[in-house]
Every structure is written in structure tokens, then in C-alpha cells.
Design a protein around this motif. Structure first.
Motif, PDB file in Angstrom:
ATOM      1  N   ILE A 267       0.882  -1.174   0.000  1.00 14.39           N
ATOM      2  CA  ILE A 267       0.000   0.000   0.000  1.00 14.39           C
ATOM      3  C   ILE A 267       0.915   1.218   0.000  1.00 14.39           C
ATOM      4  CG2 ILE A 267      -1.901   1.185   1.175  1.00 14.39           C
ATOM      5  CD1 ILE A 267      -2.603  -1.713   0.445  1.00 14.39           C
ATOM      6  N   ASP A 268       0.925   1.944  -1.089  1.00 16.18           N
ATOM      7  CA  ASP A 268       1.910   3.020  -1.200  1.00 16.18           C
ATOM      8  C   ASP A 268       1.496   4.246  -0.389  1.00 16.18           C
ATOM      9  OD1 ASP A 268       0.135   4.569  -2.640  1.00 16.18           O
ATOM     10  OD2 ASP A 268       1.113   4.258  -4.584  1.00 16.18           O
ATOM     11  N   LYS A 269       2.329   5.274  -0.433  1.00 14.39           N
ATOM     12  CA  LYS A 269       2.117   6.452   0.415  1.00 14.39           C
ATOM     13  C   LYS A 269       0.849   7.221   0.028  1.00 14.39           C
ATOM     14  CE  LYS A 269       5.582   5.516   2.831  1.00 14.39           C
ATOM     15  NZ  LYS A 269       5.256   4.789   4.071  1.00 14.39           N
ATOM     16  N   GLN A 270       0.337   6.932  -1.182  1.00 14.26           N
ATOM     17  CA  GLN A 270      -0.915   7.576  -1.588  1.00 14.26           C
ATOM     18  C   GLN A 270      -2.108   6.670  -1.264  1.00 14.26           C
ATOM     19  OE1 GLN A 270       2.009   7.892  -3.749  1.00 14.26           O
ATOM     20  NE2 GLN A 270       2.148   9.813  -2.620  1.00 14.26           N
ATOM     21  N   GLY A 271      -1.825   5.530  -0.592  1.00 13.73           N
ATOM     22  CA  GLY A 271      -2.898   4.639  -0.194  1.00 13.73           C
ATOM     23  C   GLY A 271      -3.359   3.683  -1.275  1.00 13.73           C
ATOM     24  N   VAL A 272      -2.588   3.601  -2.345  1.00 17.33           N
ATOM     25  CA  VAL A 272      -2.965   2.719  -3.446  1.00 17.33           C
ATOM     26  C   VAL A 272      -2.274   1.368  -3.291  1.00 17.33           C
ATOM     27  CG1 VAL A 272      -2.957   2.446  -5.968  1.00 17.33           C
ATOM     28  CG2 VAL A 272      -3.187   4.737  -4.935  1.00 17.33           C
ATOM     29  N   GLN A 273      -3.053   0.295  -3.505  1.00 17.62           N
ATOM     30  CA  GLN A 273      -2.445  -1.031  -3.428  1.00 17.62           C
ATOM     31  C   GLN A 273      -1.664  -1.332  -4.701  1.00 17.62           C
ATOM     32  OE1 GLN A 273      -4.848  -4.398  -2.054  1.00 17.62           O
ATOM     33  NE2 GLN A 273      -3.851  -5.645  -3.638  1.00 17.62           N
ATOM     34  N   ARG A 274      -0.403  -1.752  -4.557  1.00 19.80           N
ATOM     35  CA  ARG A 274       0.455  -2.016  -5.712  1.00 19.80           C
ATOM     36  C   ARG A 274       0.863  -3.481  -5.704  1.00 19.80           C
ATOM     37  NH1 ARG A 274       0.889   2.858  -8.799  1.00 19.80           N
ATOM     38  NH2 ARG A 274       0.573   4.553  -7.323  1.00 19.80           N
ATOM     39  N   ASP A 319      10.640   2.961  -4.049  1.00 14.08           N
ATOM     40  CA  ASP A 319      11.888   3.702  -4.229  1.00 14.08           C
ATOM     41  C   ASP A 319      11.971   4.019  -5.721  1.00 14.08           C
ATOM     42  OD1 ASP A 319      14.443   4.701  -4.222  1.00 14.08           O
ATOM     43  OD2 ASP A 319      15.415   2.853  -3.545  1.00 14.08           O
ATOM     44  N   THR A 320      11.420   5.146  -6.112  1.00 15.64           N
ATOM     45  CA  THR A 320      11.158   5.390  -7.530  1.00 15.64           C
ATOM     46  C   THR A 320      12.289   6.115  -8.249  1.00 15.64           C
ATOM     47  OG1 THR A 320      10.120   7.495  -6.997  1.00 15.64           O
ATOM     48  CG2 THR A 320       8.683   5.561  -7.080  1.00 15.64           C
ATOM     49  N   GLY A 321      13.154   6.777  -7.500  1.00 10.40           N
ATOM     50  CA  GLY A 321      14.165   7.620  -8.137  1.00 10.40           C
ATOM     51  C   GLY A 321      13.617   8.996  -8.468  1.00 10.40           C
ATOM     52  N   ASP A 322      12.317   9.182  -8.208  1.00 14.69           N
ATOM     53  CA  ASP A 322      11.650  10.452  -8.481  1.00 14.69           C
ATOM     54  C   ASP A 322      11.239  11.052  -7.130  1.00 14.69           C
ATOM     55  OD1 ASP A 322       9.831  12.473  -8.963  1.00 14.69           O
ATOM     56  OD2 ASP A 322       8.713  11.364 -10.486  1.00 14.69           O
ATOM     57  N   GLU A 323      11.697  12.266  -6.875  1.00 19.36           N
ATOM     58  CA  GLU A 323      11.476  12.868  -5.554  1.00 19.36           C
ATOM     59  C   GLU A 323      10.023  13.188  -5.268  1.00 19.36           C
ATOM     60  OE1 GLU A 323      14.051  16.258  -5.295  1.00 19.36           O
ATOM     61  OE2 GLU A 323      15.800  14.987  -4.955  1.00 19.36           O
ATOM     62  N   THR A 324       9.204  13.147  -6.307  1.00 17.51           N
ATOM     63  CA  THR A 324       7.806  13.542  -6.085  1.00 17.51           C
ATOM     64  C   THR A 324       6.894  12.336  -5.921  1.00 17.51           C
ATOM     65  OG1 THR A 324       7.321  13.589  -8.455  1.00 17.51           O
ATOM     66  CG2 THR A 324       8.170  15.627  -7.469  1.00 17.51           C
ATOM     67  N   THR A 325       7.451  11.132  -6.027  1.00 15.79           N
ATOM     68  CA  THR A 325       6.596   9.942  -5.922  1.00 15.79           C
ATOM     69  C   THR A 325       7.155   8.956  -4.907  1.00 15.79           C
ATOM     70  OG1 THR A 325       7.786   8.817  -7.695  1.00 15.79           O
ATOM     71  CG2 THR A 325       5.873  10.120  -8.348  1.00 15.79           C
ATOM     72  N   GLY A 326       6.316   8.001  -4.529  1.00 14.98           N
ATOM     73  CA  GLY A 326       6.746   6.924  -3.632  1.00 14.98           C
ATOM     74  C   GLY A 326       7.257   7.460  -2.302  1.00 14.98           C
ATOM     75  N   LEU A 327       8.387   6.963  -1.892  1.00 14.24           N
ATOM     76  CA  LEU A 327       8.968   7.391  -0.612  1.00 14.24           C
ATOM     77  C   LEU A 327       9.567   8.782  -0.687  1.00 14.24           C
ATOM     78  CD1 LEU A 327      10.778   4.072   0.431  1.00 14.24           C
ATOM     79  CD2 LEU A 327       8.586   4.944   1.271  1.00 14.24           C
ATOM     80  N   ARG A 328       9.620   9.317  -1.878  1.00 17.39           N
ATOM     81  CA  ARG A 328      10.147  10.672  -2.105  1.00 17.39           C
ATOM     82  C   ARG A 328      11.555  10.850  -1.521  1.00 17.39           C
ATOM     83  NH1 ARG A 328       6.160  14.982  -0.219  1.00 17.39           N
ATOM     84  NH2 ARG A 328       7.705  16.284  -1.295  1.00 17.39           N
ATOM     85  N   LEU A 329      12.398   9.871  -1.829  1.00 16.90           N
ATOM     86  CA  LEU A 329      13.803   9.959  -1.416  1.00 16.90           C
ATOM     87  C   LEU A 329      14.536  10.908  -2.354  1.00 16.90           C
ATOM     88  CD1 LEU A 329      14.362   6.114  -0.978  1.00 16.90           C
ATOM     89  CD2 LEU A 329      13.934   7.784   0.835  1.00 16.90           C
ATOM     90  N   PRO A 330      15.594  11.548  -1.869  1.00 16.26           N
ATOM     91  CA  PRO A 330      16.372  12.411  -2.753  1.00 16.26           C
ATOM     92  C   PRO A 330      16.822  11.633  -3.982  1.00 16.26           C
ATOM     93  CG  PRO A 330      17.084  12.679  -0.477  1.00 16.26           C
ATOM     94  CD  PRO A 330      16.128  11.522  -0.500  1.00 16.26           C
ATOM     95  N   GLY A 331      16.671  12.213  -5.154  1.00 17.64           N
ATOM     96  CA  GLY A 331      16.952  11.469  -6.384  1.00 17.64           C
ATOM     97  C   GLY A 331      17.682  12.299  -7.410  1.00 17.64           C
ATOM     98  N   GLY A 332      17.886  11.687  -8.577  1.00 15.55           N
ATOM     99  CA  GLY A 332      18.588  12.377  -9.654  1.00 15.55           C
ATOM    100  C   GLY A 332      20.013  12.677  -9.254  1.00 15.55           C
ATOM    101  N   LYS A 333      20.430  13.940  -9.455  1.00 13.92           N
ATOM    102  CA  LYS A 333      21.813  14.278  -9.118  1.00 13.92           C
ATOM    103  C   LYS A 333      22.051  14.325  -7.606  1.00 13.92           C
ATOM    104  CE  LYS A 333      23.166  18.693  -9.265  1.00 13.92           C
ATOM    105  NZ  LYS A 333      23.267  20.173  -9.463  1.00 13.92           N
ATOM    106  N   TYR A 334      20.978  14.162  -6.857  1.00 18.84           N
ATOM    107  CA  TYR A 334      21.119  14.173  -5.391  1.00 18.84           C
ATOM    108  C   TYR A 334      21.158  12.753  -4.804  1.00 18.84           C
ATOM    109  CZ  TYR A 334      20.207  18.997  -6.404  1.00 18.84           C
ATOM    110  OH  TYR A 334      20.310  20.246  -6.940  1.00 18.84           O
ATOM    111  N   ASP A 335      21.333  11.794  -5.699  1.00 15.61           N
ATOM    112  CA  ASP A 335      21.466  10.385  -5.313  1.00 15.61           C
ATOM    113  C   ASP A 335      22.868   9.971  -5.765  1.00 15.61           C
ATOM    114  OD1 ASP A 335      21.481   7.626  -5.211  1.00 15.61           O
ATOM    115  OD2 ASP A 335      19.698   7.353  -6.467  1.00 15.61           O
TER     116      ASP A 335
END
Lengths: 649, 210
Positions: A267-274, A319-335
Motif C-alpha cells: 500500500i503506497d504512500k498515496q494509499g494505493v495497493q500495488r 523507491d522510484t528515483g523520483d522525488e515527487t513519488t513513492g517514498l520521495r527519497l532524494p533522487g537524480g543528481k542528489y542520489d
């Protein structure tokens, strides 16, 4: 066997004569009679006896045995950031050169493969589950391994600007990525990595170590044996050969225990079952790959046949690699991946390795991403650092320091996996092959602040560190961060990153099918497991696919062994009869055992749970101090079907 | 001399904590002792002690020049009075010798080095006892020289107490292609076919057919 042999020889008169003679020699030695005396007394015969060989003066090879690297000026060069490899749609070799389930039979010519004419496919084994994993739709990469020139020392210091080392490392054919590089993969879509061996031909100067064979292991990957890079002769590519590695990027259980996925799914952070193939709780994040050529792993890895592999889970919005989705971990050049590895250099900046030191090897410079004490200009925001302890023999205690004070570290990953929730720690113990994903929030510091990554574990012996934590000093600093301007930060706020649920630990099945014990020891001067040296054709265990077992790892004192097994991850059930420490909770693929295995001391026994599934075939388990591994501290296990005659042995 | 002793002797540079990280830039006294870039031939020669040894035939030889230079070699340590592992090992190495066939004595050589200052006569008797074939030489020499070879080849325990025990050094088989600077190690009691395979694996491709 030996007893019988001894019996045959011991009956001979010769041996009795020898024994008597030696006894006499010993008694004379004990009485202070020199061999010269013996010679004078006519008790020795032959051409001059041993005494005649004195006199020849030999100057021990001081230079090589005790190499001390030239000093380096700190904080002059910027940290190299591993570049991301570019996939390709068409590979060299024409239509027939496209990867498939079976060995490639294409004729590589200079016309259809410029620079790679005459190359042939080394892989004889077909890819398992090629169709099931949509192998034909795999994201394809073409890499080569070759010799490059590299300066670990600052080019911004006139004294060291001309230094040069010959490295054997990976290069992407479709991007400028070279040296330490990074492949980014997504769950559900397999990766096909073709590696061309362009290493120098046999007979070229190797700088004293390394073998021009390539055999790549995706460390921590749940990979079929034929793509796993186990140290078996038939998988070594020679210059002029290539190998197609198929990384399924499927979670454990995808073809066995969780063939239809996990219900309910994540169940992701938006409450959707994946939902996804396999067990979503087996999701991984931070992998790496390195050479695994038998007998030469330490030497080839030291030559820099090492790179990163990040696995993202966009399919379940984790862990999407995209800061605006999922766990919203730092991504892109900040990973940013960080590879910490020891090196020693000669006066020209060429890396040096004492390949005969089977105890282990400590360099006198600890490098980060192949630079000695580099700096990194960081934006004033959050970063994700994926730290890899790449040995070959040094164990780290990693700290982050600002103005002389230890900073709180937000640790989100242990080895390749996200933790259930972040752990707030002030340091981390990392033996060779262990990894830690951390979040550092530079917005807490003023512009211009200088923050250091440090290793403060005392290690003066090749075989193990002490448990002493050294005071922070210029010597313990590895990397300097310099805080710059404020920029947009779309990752979750620090409090969320520190408290959110990330990934549950998979529940352990109840009774194991089998219990086994593996003792990592030394006998007759060589490293062994259960008294046996590695033999690529000998299988020590035949676990049955679809089952799980409890493995006990045992080590004596005087050493530390980071034990690593291929195929899957395990969970530590107990250490010396006690619960594992917090930093060892969750799935792991490298386990510290022996001296300084724990923060406060050694650990002699640990039990792990390990599940075998999805793939069949032979994998190794070994000490990841590569010098120990090359010297025999490794064994094979083969995952078999229940009807195999060896099943369960 | 190991690195630590070297530093002690070279004076000053305190070994830090994280090893030798960042020797102070002022430690220039070390510069003259630092190795410079060397060519492969010199490096190969410097990697091994060229100490004198005596063969079981009583011939005086130098370890690097006469025994290993440009050769494919297998080296183990033994001593005649060793009743534990050595006889079985010697018998096993005979099988390895057979696996290596006609190359023995031509471009592949086996060396068994005494850890006990056995005399050439004793070693000759030992070789005859085991009926070893050409290409396999038993060697003896001064204790310090043998120790040096053992140390350089890594057949050594860093624990001095353990290192005194000779039986700790008699199970290893070092094999190498000296010209290519490729060296491996396995158990002298290992499967002879495997040992021969390991040796061939590190040789240039042209030798693979042997």
C-alpha cells in the motif's frame, strides 16, 4: 587417504635413516655446533654443504614490501560522480548480434562491430526464464572492460598533476560513463548487460597484478547462475570475447513462492495497493557489480573492476528515483554513490598491491570514488548517499562531522535494502562488501559550511580492525562537503524521511528444511571453510529449490571475515545466541564474523535464515575479504530440484 | 621488514589511526626511499628474493634467476621429518606431475623447499624414496633465506606464535606464471586434475591445449 600413503612410506628403511640423521643434526644444533663445525668434522658431504651458500648478500626488496605512498594534498580535486550508462536499442554484430536466450553466433566484423571485429560470445549456458522475464524486451547495455589512465592524486597540485595509474575498469559504449559508473534499472524490466573484454593482451605489462579475464558478479542480485558471475572457469571471458548478463530485476519468489505476487500488495504512500511479481517485501535498492575471476578477484577488483547498479521500484511506487513519488527519497543528481576503497601507490601514482599477502591488504590511502580526499560542492538541501565499503581488507566506522562534532546520520538502507524505517545513528560499521544508504540534509548548515565524511575505526593489522574509535582528525577525514546555494528540494521533509515506514521485513517461515554449519578457519596456512579449500567442482551443499535453511557461520579469533553468499539475501536470526544488533536487522548479503564484527567486540557464531528459490544451479559463498576468498575461503552450493539425486545433501 | 617496522625506522611519521592516511607533506625524508616507477622486468625481479639454494642434486642455484624466472612453477614447502602432511602431499604432487606430463622439466617446474635445513643428500634420498620424475627439484638453504622466500610468497601467518609451527606452512601450493606475474594458491593435497587445471587457467591461451 593420507594414512594409507604414510603407511606405505614409513615402512621404508630410508625414512628411518633420515630420521636418525636429522635427530643427530638436531642434537648437534642444540649443543651449539654449527654446520661449519659439522663440515670440518666431515659429518656432511657433498658440494660444500649449506655453509657454502652464505656470503651472498641479498638486499630484501624494501621498496615493494613496504611501499609508502607519496603524500597527497587534501581537498583539491572534486569528487568524481559515477555517470549513468545509456541503454541502446541495437547492439553490435548486426541482426545476429542481438542478444537472445542462447549463445550468440554472430560473426563480428569491423563493418558490423567497429573496433570489436572478431569478438565471440563466451556464454555457453542458456539464460534461465528468458521468455518469462521478457528477455527480448530487456533494457540493453554495451560496456567494455579495458585499461585506462587515471590519477587518484589531485591534478590541481603541481606535484601530483602528472601522476598516473593504469586501471582496468568499465566503460559504457553509449555514454561518457567510465571508471566507476552506474546502471539504473527498474523492477519488472530486465537488464541485458553485454560486457566486451578489451583488456590488454596477455604479455602486456600488468603493473604486477591482475589477470586479463573478466567475469562479472552483480553483487546482491537475485540472478540466475549463468549471469551471476560465480568464479567458474567456463564463465571467464578472455580479451576478444564478450558475455551477456541477464539481470531479471524480479523480486525473490517471482517464480516460486510468490508466483502470482503478494496479496495484499504494497500500500503506497498515496494509499494505493500495488501488486508486483514476487514478494514486494524482497524489493532491493543498492547493488554493485565487480569482477569475480577465480584466484584473481582481489587483484582485478583492486584494479577497479567495480561499479554501481541502482534498482528502482517504480512499479510499486516505492523507491522510484523520483522525488515527487513513492517514498520521495532524494533522487537524480542528489542520489550519489560513494565507493570507499584502500589504495597504495608508488612514486608515479601507480597503484600497488602486495598480491602475496594472503592475510589481507591495507592501503595507506583511503580513496572515495577513486580520488584521495576529494571535496564535493553540495547544494543546500537533502542528499542520498549510497556508501559501499569496497575493501579489500579495511573495515570502516563511518561518521559525518561538522565543526568537530559527530552529526546524526539518517540511515535508510542496510546492504542493498531499505530498512523498515530509517535509523538515526551517529556512525556505521561497514566491512568489505557492506553498504549503507544514508540521507544527509545540508539545509541544516550555513552556506560555506564544511562537513566531513570520516572513517574512524582503528585498523593497523591486515587481518582485522581493533574496536577502538579514533579521535576525529585530518587523518580520519575522507571526503569534504562544502555547502552551497539553496535549491529546490522536492524530496520528503527530513522528519518524514526519518519516520515513514519504508519496507517491511519478510516474515520468516517456521521450521527450516535443513540446518548447516560452515566454519571459516585456517589450516596448514591456508584459508578454508569446514577445513576445505575452494574447488570449483566440489559442491558442499545441495539445497532444494523452494525451501529455506538455517546456516550457522562460525569463525575463530584473530580475524574478521565478511561472509557473502550469492543468489539471495538472508536474515540474521542470532549472533552468539543473542538477537542481532539494530544495524543488522533486515535482509543482508554480507555478514561480519570474527574479530570486531560488532561495535564492541568479536562474534564467533551467527545463524542466518536463507531461502532458495526461482533459479537453479551453482552459486558460491565466500569471505569477501577478497584476499581470503582467492586463497581458498569459498565453497559452492547448488540449488536443485526435489527429484535430484543429491537433493538436500 | 613490514610496513610498520619500516615506518618506525624511518622515524617521525606516526601511523595513524586510519592506517597511514595522509602522511604529513613534510615527511620528505621518506622520498628517497619511495619506489619510483619501475619497468616490468625490474619489478618481477624485485618481487622475489634471488637467494642461493641447494638442490637435492647438490647444485647451487639462485631462487629467482635459476628457478622461477620465465617459467611456470609450482612451489610448496616441506621437510623430510614431517610425518604429518608432507608424505601425502608429496605423493599427491606426484600425481600433479603426471597431469602436467611432458611439460615437466621443459617449461613447467615443481619445487619443494625444505623448512628444516634438510641436507641435499637427505633430500635426494627423499626424492628417490618417492620416485619423483625430472622437473621436480627439492631445495634447501639458509634458514633466513628460506624464511624470506616464504614471507615473500605469503606462506606465512601474521601471528608469530602460529608462524613458529612449521606444519602451518606445509599445506599450501603456490603456482605461478612468472613472466605474466600471475600467481595463485591452492592446497597441495587438492585434486591433482584440478591443480593442473588451475595452472593452465593462468597460462597464455596458447598453452591451453596441453
Amino acid at each position: 587417504m593420507n594414512k594409507k600413503i604414510i603407511k606405505v612410506t614409513s615402512s621404508k628403511k630410508h625414512e628411518a635413516d633420515i630420521a636418525r640423521y636429522m635427530q643427530e643434526v638436531r642434537e648437534m644444533d642444540a649443543a651449539g655446533i654449527t654446520r661449519r663445525d659439522l663440515f670440518k668434522m666431515g659429518l656432511t658431504t657433498g658440494v660444500g654443504g649449506l655453509v657454502a651458500i652464505g656470503g651472498a648478500s641479498f638486499f630484501p626488496n624494501l621498496a615493494q614490501a613496504s611501499t609508502i605512498s607519496p603524500p597527497s594534498t587534501p581537498w583539491l580535486d572534486e569528487l568524481p560522480i559515477p555517470k549513468i550508462c545509456n541503454p541502446t536499442n541495437t547492439m553490435m554484430g548486426g541482426l545476429a548480434g542481438q542478444p537472445g536466450e542462447f549463445q550468440n553466433t554472430a560473426i563480428f566484423t569491423e563493418a558490423n562491430a567497429p573496433g570489436f571485429g572478431g569478438f565471440t560470445d563466451k556464454r555457453a549456458e542458456p539464460h534461465q526464464l528468458w521468455t518469462e522475464c521478457n528477455g527480448n524486451q530487456a533494457i540493453k547495455y554495451e560496456l567494455q572492460v579495458k585499461e585506462i589512465d587515471w590519477n587518484f592524486y589531485p591534478v590541481n597540485d603541481p606535484n601530483t598533476a602528472h601522476f598516473n595509474s593504469k586501471l582496468w575498469t568499465y566503460l559504457d559504449l553509449h555514454s561518457p560513463a567510465v571508471g566507476l559508473l552506474k546502471i539504473e534499472a527498474q523492477y519488472g524490466q530486465s537488464t541485458l548487460m553485454r560486457m566486451y573484454n578489451k583488456l590488454p593482451p596477455t604479455g602486456s605489462d600488468t603493473q604486477g597484478f591482475g589477470i586479463n579475464l573478466s567475469n562479472i558478479h552483480l553483487h546482491n542480485g537475485h540472478t540466475a547462475p549463468e549471469s551471476d558471475g560465480g568464479p567458474y572457469t567456463e564463465r571467464n571471458t578472455e580479451p576478444g570475447q564478450f558475455y551477456d548478463y541477464h539481470y531479471a530485476n524480479r523480486r525473490a519468489g517471482f517464480n516460486s513462492t510468490h508466483i502470482r505476487g503478494t496479496y495484499p500488495g504494497y500500500i503506497d504512500k498515496q494509499g494505493v495497493q500495488r501488486d508486483c511479481e514476487g514478494d514486494w517485501k524482497e524489493t532491493q535498492s543498492s547493488l554493485w557489480f565487480h569482477d569475480h575471476t577465480a584466484d584473481f578477484t582481489a587483484q582485478n577488483v583492486y584494479k577497479c573492476m567495480v561499479s554501481f547498479y541502482s534498482l528502482f521500484s517504480r512499479d510499486i511506487n516505492l523507491d522510484t528515483g523520483d522525488e515527487t513519488t513513492g517514498l520521495r527519497l532524494p533522487g537524480g543528481k542528489y542520489d550519489v554513490p560513494l565507493c570507499i576503497t584502500d589504495k597504495t601507490f608508488d612514486q608515479s601514482g601507480q597503484i600497488f598491491l602486495d598480491k602475496f599477502n594472503m592475510a589481507g591488504f591495507l592501503g595507506d590511502h583511503q580513496t572515495v570514488n577513486l580520488k584521495i580526499k576529494p571535496f564535493l560542492n553540495v547544494d543546500r538541501r537533502k542528499y542520498r548517499f549510497r556508501i559501499l565499503s569496497a575493501g579489500p581488507g579495511r573495515v570502516l566506522q563511518v561518521f559525518v562531522k561538522y565543526k568537530g562534532k559527530d552529526q546524526q546520520i539518517t540511515r535508510i538502507g542496510c546492504d542493498g535494502n531499505l530498512l523498515p524505517t530509517a535509523q538515526l545513528v551517529n556512525s556505521m560499521r561497514l566491512a568489505p562488501a557492506e553498504r549503507a544508504d544514508i540521507i544527509v540534509d545540508f539545509s541544516q548548515y550555513p552556506v560555506g559550511a564544511e562537513i566531513y565524511l570520516e572513517n574512524r575505526l582503528e585498523q593497523v593489522k591486515d587481518e582485522a580492525p581493533t574496536t577502538n574509535i579514533l579521535p576525529s582528525s585530518a587523518k580520519t577525514e575522507l571526503l569534504k562537503f562544502i555547502v552551497g546555494k539553496v535549491v529546490v528540494d522536492n524530496s520528503a521533509d527530513l522528519n518524514t524521511l526519518q519516520t515513514q515506514t519504508m519496507l517491511e521485513i519478510p516474515p520468516l517461515p517456521k521450521t527450516p528444511v535443513k540446518e548447516r554449519r560452515f566454519s571459516f578457519g585456517k589450516g596448514n596456512g591456508v584459508w578454508n571453510v569446514n577445513g576445505e579449500l575452494f574447488n570449483e567442482e566440489v559442491i558442499m551443499a545441495y539445497p532444494i529449490g523452494g525451501t529455506h535453511e538455517h546456516w550457522t557461520f562460525v569463525a575463530g579469533g584473530g580475524w574478521i571475515h565478511p561472509v557473502h553468499h550469492h543468489h539471495t539475501e538472508g536474515q540474521i536470526l542470532s549472533r552468539d545466541g543473542k538477537m542481532p544488533a539494530p544495524d543488522e536487522i533486515g535482509r543482508k548479503d554480507a555478514y561480519r564474523i570474527g574479530d570486531a564484527a560488532l561495535l564492541s567486540g568479536g562474534s564467533s557464531t551467527m545463524i542466518i535464515d536463507i531461502a532458495f528459490r526461482d533459479w537453479y544451479g551453482k552459486y558460491p559463498c565466500h569471505c569477501h575479504n577478497n584476499m581470503h576468498e582467492d586463497a581458498g575461503m569459498m565453497f559452492n552450493f547448488e540449488i536443485v530440484k526435489p527429484d535430484n539425486i543429491n537433493a538436500g545433501k | 621488514m613490514n610496513k610498520r617496522e619500516f615506518i618506525k625506522l624511518s622515524g617521525g611519521a606516526t601511523m595513524g589511526a586510519a592506517g597511514l592516511t595522509a602522511l604529513p607533506a613534510g615527511a620528505v625524508g621518506l622520498t628517497s626511499l619511495m619506489p619510483t616507477k619501475i619497468d616490468a622486468v625490474t619489478r618481477r625481479r624485485n618481487t622475489f628474493p634471488n637467494v642461493p639454494l641447494l638442490t637435492h642434486e647438490g647444485k647451487l642455484v639462485n631462487f629467482y634467476d635459476d628457478l622461477i624466472k620465465d617459467k611456470t612453477v609450482l612451489i610448496n614447502f616441506m621437510y623430510v621429518r614431517c610425518g604429518e602432511i608432507c608424505p601425502g602431499m608429496t605423493v599427491n604432487l606426484k600425481r600433479v606431475q603426471e597431469e602436467l606430463g611432458e611439460r615437466m622439466g621443459k617449461d613447467v617446474f615443481m619445487y619443494s623447499i625444505s623448512l628444516d635445513q634438510d641436507t641435499p643428500e637427505i633430500l635426494k634420498a627423499y626424492a628417490e624414496l618417492f620416485k619423483t620424475k625430472p622437473g621436480w627439484t627439492f631445495l634447501t638453504g639458509k634458514k633466513d633465506d628460506i624464511e624470506l622466500i616464504r614471507t615473500k610468497l605469503g606462506v606465512k601467518s601474521p601471528n608469530p606464535e602460529l608462524d613458529k609451527d612449521k606444519t602451518q606452512h606445509t599445506g599450501m601450493l603456490k603456482y605461478g606464471v612468472e613472466s605474466l606475474e600471475r600467481w595463485g594458491m591452492t592446497a597441495a593435497l587438492g585434486d591433482p586434475k584440478q591443480i593442473a587445471k588451475y595452472v593452465r587457467r593462468i597460462e597464455p591461451k596458447s598453452s591451453l591445449s596441453v
